[in-house]
Design a protein around this motif. Structure first.
Motif, PDB file in Angstrom:
ATOM      1  N   ALA A 122      25.864  52.979 -10.284  1.00  0.00           N
ATOM      2  CA  ALA A 122      24.887  53.324  -9.250  1.00  0.00           C
ATOM      3  C   ALA A 122      23.567  52.626  -9.519  1.00  0.00           C
ATOM      4  CB  ALA A 122      24.684  54.834  -9.200  1.00  0.00           C
ATOM      5  N   THR A 123      22.846  52.351  -8.445  1.00  0.00           N
ATOM      6  CA  THR A 123      21.491  51.802  -8.528  1.00  0.00           C
ATOM      7  C   THR A 123      20.600  52.582  -7.564  1.00  0.00           C
ATOM      8  OG1 THR A 123      21.966  50.142  -6.825  1.00  0.00           O
ATOM      9  CG2 THR A 123      22.268  49.495  -9.140  1.00  0.00           C
ATOM     10  N   TRP A 124      19.341  52.763  -7.974  1.00  0.00           N
ATOM     11  CA  TRP A 124      18.346  53.418  -7.133  1.00  0.00           C
ATOM     12  C   TRP A 124      17.307  52.381  -6.713  1.00  0.00           C
ATOM     13  CZ3 TRP A 124      17.818  58.116  -4.903  1.00  0.00           C
ATOM     14  CH2 TRP A 124      18.661  59.160  -5.344  1.00  0.00           C
ATOM     15  N   SER A 125      16.977  52.382  -5.432  1.00  0.00           N
ATOM     16  CA  SER A 125      15.925  51.508  -4.919  1.00  0.00           C
ATOM     17  C   SER A 125      14.937  52.337  -4.096  1.00  0.00           C
ATOM     18  CB  SER A 125      16.506  50.375  -4.070  1.00  0.00           C
ATOM     19  OG  SER A 125      17.163  50.894  -2.926  1.00  0.00           O
ATOM     20  N   ASP A 132       6.833  46.569   2.606  1.00  0.00           N
ATOM     21  CA  ASP A 132       8.153  46.156   3.078  1.00  0.00           C
ATOM     22  C   ASP A 132       9.043  45.683   1.932  1.00  0.00           C
ATOM     23  OD1 ASP A 132       7.446  46.676   5.710  1.00  0.00           O
ATOM     24  OD2 ASP A 132       6.647  44.649   6.018  1.00  0.00           O
ATOM     25  N   GLN A 133       8.559  45.815   0.707  1.00  0.00           N
ATOM     26  CA  GLN A 133       9.298  45.346  -0.453  1.00  0.00           C
ATOM     27  C   GLN A 133      10.059  46.498  -1.114  1.00  0.00           C
ATOM     28  OE1 GLN A 133       9.491  42.144  -1.451  1.00  0.00           O
ATOM     29  NE2 GLN A 133       8.134  41.454   0.212  1.00  0.00           N
ATOM     30  N   ASN A 134      11.314  46.253  -1.457  1.00  0.00           N
ATOM     31  CA  ASN A 134      12.120  47.227  -2.193  1.00  0.00           C
ATOM     32  C   ASN A 134      11.890  47.070  -3.685  1.00  0.00           C
ATOM     33  OD1 ASN A 134      13.201  48.347   0.073  1.00  0.00           O
ATOM     34  ND2 ASN A 134      15.171  47.296  -0.068  1.00  0.00           N
ATOM     35  N   SER A 135      11.833  48.181  -4.369  1.00  0.00           N
ATOM     36  CA  SER A 135      11.704  48.186  -5.827  1.00  0.00           C
ATOM     37  C   SER A 135      12.909  48.899  -6.420  1.00  0.00           C
ATOM     38  CB  SER A 135      10.413  48.894  -6.266  1.00  0.00           C
ATOM     39  OG  SER A 135       9.284  48.264  -5.708  1.00  0.00           O
ATOM     40  N   THR A 136      13.435  48.338  -7.516  1.00  0.00           N
ATOM     41  CA  THR A 136      14.563  48.964  -8.199  1.00  0.00           C
ATOM     42  C   THR A 136      14.047  49.971  -9.216  1.00  0.00           C
ATOM     43  OG1 THR A 136      15.899  46.964  -7.946  1.00  0.00           O
ATOM     44  CG2 THR A 136      16.611  48.551  -9.622  1.00  0.00           C
ATOM     45  N   LEU A 137      14.609  51.175  -9.172  1.00  0.00           N
ATOM     46  CA  LEU A 137      14.221  52.227 -10.108  1.00  0.00           C
ATOM     47  C   LEU A 137      15.268  52.301 -11.217  1.00  0.00           C
ATOM     48  CD1 LEU A 137      13.186  55.021  -7.570  1.00  0.00           C
ATOM     49  CD2 LEU A 137      11.716  53.337  -8.706  1.00  0.00           C
ATOM     50  N   GLN A 138      14.807  52.139 -12.444  1.00  0.00           N
ATOM     51  CA  GLN A 138      15.702  52.165 -13.591  1.00  0.00           C
ATOM     52  C   GLN A 138      15.165  53.135 -14.637  1.00  0.00           C
ATOM     53  OE1 GLN A 138      15.976  48.133 -14.983  1.00  0.00           O
ATOM     54  NE2 GLN A 138      17.116  47.403 -13.183  1.00  0.00           N
ATOM     55  N   PRO A 139      16.073  53.767 -15.387  1.00  0.00           N
ATOM     56  CA  PRO A 139      15.617  54.740 -16.397  1.00  0.00           C
ATOM     57  C   PRO A 139      14.700  54.138 -17.440  1.00  0.00           C
ATOM     58  CG  PRO A 139      17.962  54.966 -15.976  1.00  0.00           C
ATOM     59  CD  PRO A 139      17.530  53.730 -15.255  1.00  0.00           C
ATOM     60  N   ASP A 140      14.954  52.899 -17.844  1.00  0.00           N
ATOM     61  CA  ASP A 140      14.144  52.314 -18.911  1.00  0.00           C
ATOM     62  C   ASP A 140      12.765  51.887 -18.429  1.00  0.00           C
ATOM     63  OD1 ASP A 140      15.115  50.371 -17.287  1.00  0.00           O
ATOM     64  OD2 ASP A 140      15.725  48.989 -18.867  1.00  0.00           O
ATOM     65  N   SER A 141      12.603  51.675 -17.117  1.00  0.00           N
ATOM     66  CA  SER A 141      11.303  51.251 -16.588  1.00  0.00           C
ATOM     67  C   SER A 141      10.551  52.369 -15.867  1.00  0.00           C
ATOM     68  CB  SER A 141      11.489  50.075 -15.615  1.00  0.00           C
ATOM     69  OG  SER A 141      12.298  50.476 -14.513  1.00  0.00           O
ATOM     70  N   ALA A 142      11.208  53.499 -15.686  1.00  0.00           N
ATOM     71  CA  ALA A 142      10.574  54.616 -14.964  1.00  0.00           C
ATOM     72  C   ALA A 142       9.599  55.359 -15.874  1.00  0.00           C
ATOM     73  CB  ALA A 142      11.637  55.578 -14.455  1.00  0.00           C
ATOM     74  N   GLY A 143       8.631  56.003 -15.246  1.00  0.00           N
ATOM     75  CA  GLY A 143       7.662  56.790 -16.012  1.00  0.00           C
ATOM     76  C   GLY A 143       8.228  58.140 -16.407  1.00  0.00           C
ATOM     77  N   SER A 167       5.495  58.467  -1.583  1.00  0.00           N
ATOM     78  CA  SER A 167       6.029  58.431  -0.220  1.00  0.00           C
ATOM     79  C   SER A 167       6.837  57.146  -0.010  1.00  0.00           C
ATOM     80  CB  SER A 167       4.874  58.497   0.783  1.00  0.00           C
ATOM     81  OG  SER A 167       5.340  58.345   2.094  1.00  0.00           O
ATOM     82  N   GLY A 168       8.013  57.264   0.629  1.00  0.00           N
ATOM     83  CA  GLY A 168       8.817  56.083   0.903  1.00  0.00           C
ATOM     84  C   GLY A 168      10.270  56.427   1.156  1.00  0.00           C
ATOM     85  N   ARG A 169      11.086  55.384   1.231  1.00  0.00           N
ATOM     86  CA  ARG A 169      12.513  55.524   1.507  1.00  0.00           C
ATOM     87  C   ARG A 169      13.289  55.233   0.221  1.00  0.00           C
ATOM     88  NH1 ARG A 169      15.682  55.571   6.060  1.00  0.00           N
ATOM     89  NH2 ARG A 169      17.776  54.643   5.930  1.00  0.00           N
ATOM     90  N   CYS A 172      20.296  55.643  -2.872  1.00  0.00           N
ATOM     91  CA  CYS A 172      21.220  55.714  -4.007  1.00  0.00           C
ATOM     92  C   CYS A 172      22.516  55.005  -3.589  1.00  0.00           C
ATOM     93  CB  CYS A 172      21.509  57.158  -4.378  1.00  0.00           C
ATOM     94  SG  CYS A 172      22.721  57.352  -5.710  1.00  0.00           S
ATOM     95  N   GLN A 173      22.805  53.879  -4.227  1.00  0.00           N
ATOM     96  CA  GLN A 173      24.000  53.092  -3.902  1.00  0.00           C
ATOM     97  C   GLN A 173      25.006  53.202  -5.043  1.00  0.00           C
ATOM     98  OE1 GLN A 173      23.165  49.035  -2.894  1.00  0.00           O
ATOM     99  NE2 GLN A 173      25.315  48.410  -2.812  1.00  0.00           N
ATOM    100  N   ARG A 174      26.185  53.689  -4.695  1.00  0.00           N
ATOM    101  CA  ARG A 174      27.262  53.855  -5.663  1.00  0.00           C
ATOM    102  C   ARG A 174      28.406  52.907  -5.277  1.00  0.00           C
ATOM    103  NH1 ARG A 174      25.640  58.021  -3.192  1.00  0.00           N
ATOM    104  NH2 ARG A 174      27.596  58.518  -2.099  1.00  0.00           N
TER     105      ARG A 174
END
Length: 404
Positions: A122-125, A132-143, A167-169, A172-174
């Motif tokens: 899975a990946t979180w964005s 208008d830019q998507n950001s990838t959320l990862q456990p190692d880079s998250a606060g 705030s945003g969209r 979760c892609q599996r």
């Protein structure tokens, strides 16, 4: 393919054939609301009660909101002839949730879990509403505010202490080698506030409900929780009273209630000296103002006590000094007891001057008896004293001895 179909039959919304009403499956962490219109506006939803439920009345319709759905909210809800049964989803589906959260203190749970036996990745964005830019959320880079699950195909995300910038969209892609699933979350951050924040009875205040992103058909209302009156946002309240403390900002999309955000106004009563209502004055006084009054009274009491002690000490010292002076006024006077006797004949013959009178003077301190003036003595009086067989001692203040 059959396994996926079975999962959908379990978790998707279904209609029951019995008398219990329709069954609706709610994902953990999602919000869900029910509405019950009635002619009187007094009818209520009956069902499981918990600390994450709220209800308001608007235009003779009772709205019942469940925020952050949990297992304790499962059960049957009834209002008049309407019945509905709520159950919790066991797995996520390819649907989209719209969640409103407060910018102060709220947390957010984004449910993303599959029940299929094969292992998934899975990946979180995240795409902010301001970009208008998507950001990838990862456990190692998250606060520290972001917490990821990654066990048994459960990839749910928790955001603690939601911030205005969250705030945003979210997506979760599996996916596996043969399949791909997506779940979407539209997160809108809300800020309910009063301007000014500190009020005194009779002041004017503006109630403002701000949202980070306006979705289509979004409507905002302010509802007085005591009178159930509703007003458009923003709402200016004039001559505020103590009975207007509790308000709630209601967020609607179309006719469906999506969120409720309580706001309690800090209203203090005017300081009065009215004798008929002293208790009311202190009962309605805010904690900060009451603390100031208590501190002021305590300081005045302590100051008054110290002043009385100081005055008493000065008076006692003055009184003691006067008593000491009165008791020692004559201590520096030396008194003399004088015993006169006639010169002997032997001494008279050898004396050059017969006019000399000798006196034996014995000095002693003043006795406790009152002093009397020393009388004048003559030779006759001396002889009389001698012939009487005793010498009379008397206390004198001053004595004078004349020789020659």
């Amino acid at each position: 393919m059959s396994a996926r179909l079975l999962i959908c039959l379990i978790v998707c919304v279904g209609e029951s054939t019995g008398s219990g009403g329709p069954v609706t499956a709610i994902a953990p962490g999602d919000d869900f609301s029910l509405s019950c219109p009635s002619s009187t506006g007094q009818d209520r939803w009956e069902g499981p009660q918990s600390d994450n439920t709220m209800r308001v009345n608007l235009n003779k319709t009772e709205y019942f909101l469940i925020k952050d759905f949990k297992a304790q909210n499962e059960g049957q809800y009834v209002c008049l002839n309407e019945k509905i049964k709520l159950e919790m989803k066991a797995a996520a589906t390819n649907d989209e949730s719209v969640l409103f959260r407060a910018s102060e203190g709220d947390s957010l749970f984004l449910f993303c879990k599959d029940l299929i036996s094969s292992s998934l990745n899975a990946t979180w964005s995240w795409r902010p509403h301001s970009s208008d830019q998507n950001s990838t959320l990862q456990p190692d880079s998250a606060g520290e505010r972001l917490h990821f699950r990654n066990k048994d195909n459960d990839f749910s995300l928790t955001i603690s202490k939601v911030d205005w910038g969250d705030s945003g969209r979210y997506e979760c892609q599996r996916f596996s080698s043969s399949s791909q699933y997506k779940t979407f979350f539209e997160v809108v951050v809300v800020r309910a506030r009063a301007d000014p924040q500190q009020l005194t009875e009779g002041d004017d205040v503006t109630l403002q409900c701000e949202i980070s992103h306006h979705l289509p058909n979004t409507r905002l209302y302010w509802i007085n929780m005591q009178t159930q009156e509703n007003f458009p946002n923003p709402h200016q309240l004039r001559n505020v009273t103590l009975g207007q403390r509790n308000w709630v900002c209601a967020v609607f999309i179309g006719s469906k209630l999506k969120a409720l955000f309580p706001l309690t106004l800090n209203i203090y009563q005017h300081l009065t000296t009215t004798r008929s209502t002293p208790a009311t004055h202190y009962e309605n006084m805010g904690p900060g103002l009451f603390q100031k009054h208590f501190t002021l009274i305590s300081v005045c009491s302590v100051f008054s006590f110290l002043l009385l002690v100081l005055i008493g000490a000065v008076y006692w010292r003055k009184k003691t000094k006067e008593m000491m002076q009165s008791s020692s006024v004559n201590d520096n006077i030396t008194y003399a007891a004088v015993n006169f006797r006639q010169k002997s004949e032997r001494m008279q013959s050898s004396s050059v001057n017969d006019n000399i009178t000798y006196a034996a003077v014995n000095f002693r301190q003043k006795s406790e008896t009152p002093a009397v003036p020393f009388p004048e003595f003559s030779s006759n009086s001396v002889s009389k004293c001698k012939n009487s067989g005793h010498v009379e001692e008397k206390e004198v203040i001053y004595s004078s001895v004349k020789l020659g």
